[in-house]
Design a protein around this motif. Structure first.
Motif, short mmCIF file in Angstrom:
data_model
loop_
_atom_site.label_atom_id
_atom_site.label_comp_id
_atom_site.label_asym_id
_atom_site.label_seq_id
_atom_site.Cartn_x
_atom_site.Cartn_y
_atom_site.Cartn_z
N ALA A 340 0.83 -1.21 0.00
CA ALA A 340 0.00 0.00 0.00
C ALA A 340 0.86 1.25 0.00
O ALA A 340 0.57 2.23 -0.70
CB ALA A 340 -0.92 -0.01 1.22
N ILE A 341 1.95 1.24 0.78
CA ILE A 341 2.85 2.39 0.81
C ILE A 341 3.52 2.58 -0.55
O ILE A 341 3.64 3.70 -1.06
CB ILE A 341 3.91 2.20 1.92
CG1 ILE A 341 3.24 2.30 3.30
CG2 ILE A 341 5.03 3.23 1.80
CD1 ILE A 341 4.16 1.96 4.45
N ALA A 342 3.95 1.47 -1.15
CA ALA A 342 4.63 1.55 -2.44
C ALA A 342 3.70 2.04 -3.54
O ALA A 342 4.16 2.61 -4.54
CB ALA A 342 5.19 0.18 -2.82
N SER A 343 2.39 1.84 -3.36
CA SER A 343 1.43 2.21 -4.40
C SER A 343 0.76 3.55 -4.13
O SER A 343 -0.04 4.01 -4.96
CB SER A 343 0.34 1.13 -4.51
OG SER A 343 0.91 -0.14 -4.76
N SER A 366 -6.09 0.08 2.90
CA SER A 366 -6.44 0.95 1.78
C SER A 366 -5.34 1.96 1.50
O SER A 366 -4.67 2.44 2.43
CB SER A 366 -7.75 1.70 2.07
OG SER A 366 -8.78 0.81 2.42
N ASN A 367 -5.16 2.29 0.23
CA ASN A 367 -4.23 3.34 -0.16
C ASN A 367 -4.90 4.29 -1.14
O ASN A 367 -5.89 3.93 -1.78
CB ASN A 367 -2.95 2.74 -0.77
CG ASN A 367 -3.21 2.12 -2.13
OD1 ASN A 367 -3.42 2.81 -3.12
ND2 ASN A 367 -3.18 0.78 -2.19
N ARG A 368 -4.35 5.47 -1.26
CA ARG A 368 -4.80 6.44 -2.26
C ARG A 368 -3.69 6.58 -3.28
O ARG A 368 -2.59 7.06 -2.97
CB ARG A 368 -5.10 7.78 -1.59
CG ARG A 368 -6.38 7.77 -0.76
CD ARG A 368 -6.43 8.92 0.21
NE ARG A 368 -6.17 10.20 -0.46
CZ ARG A 368 -5.95 11.33 0.20
NH1 ARG A 368 -5.92 11.32 1.52
NH2 ARG A 368 -5.75 12.45 -0.46
N GLY A 369 -4.00 6.12 -4.49
CA GLY A 369 -2.97 6.13 -5.53
C GLY A 369 -3.58 5.96 -6.90
O GLY A 369 -4.79 6.15 -7.08
N PRO A 370 -2.76 5.58 -7.89
CA PRO A 370 -3.25 5.42 -9.27
C PRO A 370 -4.31 4.34 -9.42
O PRO A 370 -5.11 4.37 -10.33
CB PRO A 370 -1.99 5.08 -10.05
CG PRO A 370 -0.86 5.56 -9.21
CD PRO A 370 -1.30 5.39 -7.79
N GLY A 371 -4.31 3.34 -8.49
CA GLY A 371 -5.29 2.26 -8.61
C GLY A 371 -4.92 1.26 -9.69
O GLY A 371 -3.88 1.37 -10.35
N LEU A 372 -5.82 0.29 -9.89
CA LEU A 372 -5.58 -0.80 -10.83
C LEU A 372 -6.79 -0.97 -11.75
O LEU A 372 -7.93 -0.77 -11.34
CB LEU A 372 -5.34 -2.11 -10.09
CG LEU A 372 -4.17 -2.16 -9.09
CD1 LEU A 372 -4.27 -3.40 -8.23
CD2 LEU A 372 -2.84 -2.14 -9.84
N THR A 373 -6.51 -1.36 -12.99
CA THR A 373 -7.59 -1.71 -13.92
C THR A 373 -8.03 -3.14 -13.66
O THR A 373 -7.38 -3.89 -12.92
CB THR A 373 -7.12 -1.56 -15.37
OG1 THR A 373 -6.08 -2.52 -15.61
CG2 THR A 373 -6.58 -0.16 -15.64
N ALA A 374 -9.12 -3.55 -14.30
CA ALA A 374 -9.64 -4.91 -14.12
C ALA A 374 -8.61 -5.95 -14.57
O ALA A 374 -8.43 -6.99 -13.92
CB ALA A 374 -10.94 -5.07 -14.89
#
Length: 464
Positions: A340-343, A366-374
């Motif tokens: 989570a920290i890395a992302s 939970s993290n706040r970042g770019p997120g992931l696609t499906a």
């Protein structure tokens, strides 16, 4: 008393099937013997028998049953007459399932003996279907003594069927049984070939995955190893350390860090191998989950160089007791927090929420970042998988950590899932068994489930 001649009245003469031509049965049998060779499906065969064999012999109302040996029931599989509407010839109206031994059809199936009923009104076994019948003929479809089905014909007139019809249907049933068995063997062979082809495909996929894993693992292991070898060779030069002690100390620290990274990756690989092969046996116990989360993330929460890590407990902390291997839980939470920290975006906090619902403890990282696609979510737990562009600022070996985290979770009867939205962030959820019984009786139940999950036979000590 009625006159003597009335008492001696013979039974009504049996009617012959309308339109019967000399040699009709022989012609139908010959055609059936040729046509059935091309039929490869059991259901298609039974429909062919109903329409093109029994139907051509002018049996106006017929149902062919298929026997389900597992459920011990007869299923109406094909029909002609009232059971098939003119506008829907492939549909069976009021399709029945008859238990073995029930009714006339079930009796014939159970006894494996044909029955010829002159007047159904006198037979309590008769089960009325679409329309009322008065006479019935029923023969089993047998391969040796193996029951495959039943052919059943009815007629609204009493005494309609005779010995000739019985012999005809018995012969039809014998031919049907032979081809039915061939169809089943063919289907089983096709299924076996499909299973072998699928097994070969999975084996090839596993080999490709293994080769990919080894190639990626070799690359990841080589990176810290090169640092160790490179800086160690510099430090080993005569006078190199003495010429610049601070530089030498920094490089020695780099060697130590690379060695620890290398050791951690080797340990992860060994533990992952044990988990995926079912050789990992957790040492489960009742844990204070909040305390375990605090211990597992202490190094992240106290480091000034790391984003803020927040632990949020929803509900009574005393109820947050779970059943888990403490070492495995520490490793899972440390891996999830590191990922989570890395992302995360720079400065964005990482939140760990702990709650309880019935017999499960839920931990959300939970993290706040770019997120992931499906498509990226599908491979997020793959060992050394390809990194989604721009989603990660930390070391790549975290991806092996996610793989190991899921395997450790499953070994402890837990689930690890992820949901993510591009541009918003990701949330990993660990669902683990709650320790429910204060007297410890759930220990026996959960330990036994863990042992079965990991394919280990419980010992007397493990089972209490």
């Amino acid at each position: 008393m009625p006159p003597l001649d009335e008492q001696r009245q013979p039974a009504p003469a049996r009617r012959t099937r309308a339109g019967l031509e000399p040699g009709l049965e022989l012609g139908v049998f010959r055609r059936f013997a040729v046509e059935m060779i091309a039929i490869q499906s059991e259901d298609a065969l039974l429909w062919h028998v109903a329409r093109n064999v029994v139907g051509r012999m002018n049996f106006s109302d017929c149902v062919v049953y298929s026997f389900d040996s597992e459920r011990k029931v007869l299923r109406q599989a094909a029909a002609i007459g009232d059971k098939t509407p003119a506008d829907q010839p492939d549909r069976i109206v009021n399709q029945l399932t008859i238990p073995l031994g029930q009714g006339i059809t079930g009796t014939v199936a159970q006894s494996r003996t044909p029955l010829l009923i002159d007047d159904l009104r006198a037979d309590p076994r008769y089960i009325s279907d679409i329309s009322e019948a008065r006479s019935e003929i029923c023969v089993p479809i047998l391969h040796g003594n193996e029951l495959l089905g039943v052919i059943d014909c009815e007629h609204p007139t009493p005494h309609h069927f005779g010995q000739n019809e019985l012999e005809i249907l018995t012969s039809v049933a014998a031919l049907t049984a032979a081809q039915f068995k061939q169809c089943r063997i063919l289907r089983e062979n096709q299924s076996t070939r499909w299973q072998l082809a699928r097994a070969l495909e999975l084996s090839e996929q596993a080999q490709r995955g293994q080769h990919r894993f080894l190639a990626n693992a070799s690359h990841e292991l080589r990176t810290p190893l090169n640092s160790i070898i490179g800086f160690a060779s510099l430090l080993s030069r005569p006078g190199y350390f003495a010429a610049d002690p601070e530089r030498g100390e920094a490089q020695a620290a780099t060697i130590l860090e690379a060695g620890q990274q290398l050791s951690g990756m080797v340990n992860d690989i060994l533990e992952l191998t044990a988990a995926t092969s079912g050789r990992l046996l957790p040492d489960s116990e009742s844990l204070d989950i909040v305390w375990a989360a605090e211990e597992a993330t202490l190094k992240f929460r106290t480091s000034p160089d790391q984003p803020e890590v927040i632990i949020d407990v929803s509900g009574d902390r005393e109820s947050m007791r779970g059943w888990f291997d403490i070492r495995h839980l520490h490793k899972i939470l440390a891996k999830l927090t590191a990922d989570a920290i890395a992302s995360s975006m720079p400065g964005a906090p990482v939140t760990i929420r702990i709650s309880r619902a019935a017999d499960q403890i839920e931990i959300r990282v939970s993290n706040r970042g770019p997120g992931l696609t499906a498509s990226e979510i599908e491979t997020i737990f793959a060992p050394f998988g390809d990194e989604p562009d721009g989603t990660r600022t930390g070391p790549k070996e975290a991806r092996l950590g996610l793989t190991l985290a899921r395997e450790l979770a499953q070994a402890n009867l837990a689930e690890l899932n992820v949901v993510s939205q591009p541009g918003i962030g990701s949330q990993f959820t660990l669902l683990l068994p709650a320790a429910m019984d204060a007297d410890g009786s759930d220990q026996i139940r959960l330990t036994d489930q863990v042992l079965r999950r990991n394919r280990v036979k419980p010992t007397a000590a493990a089972s209490g």
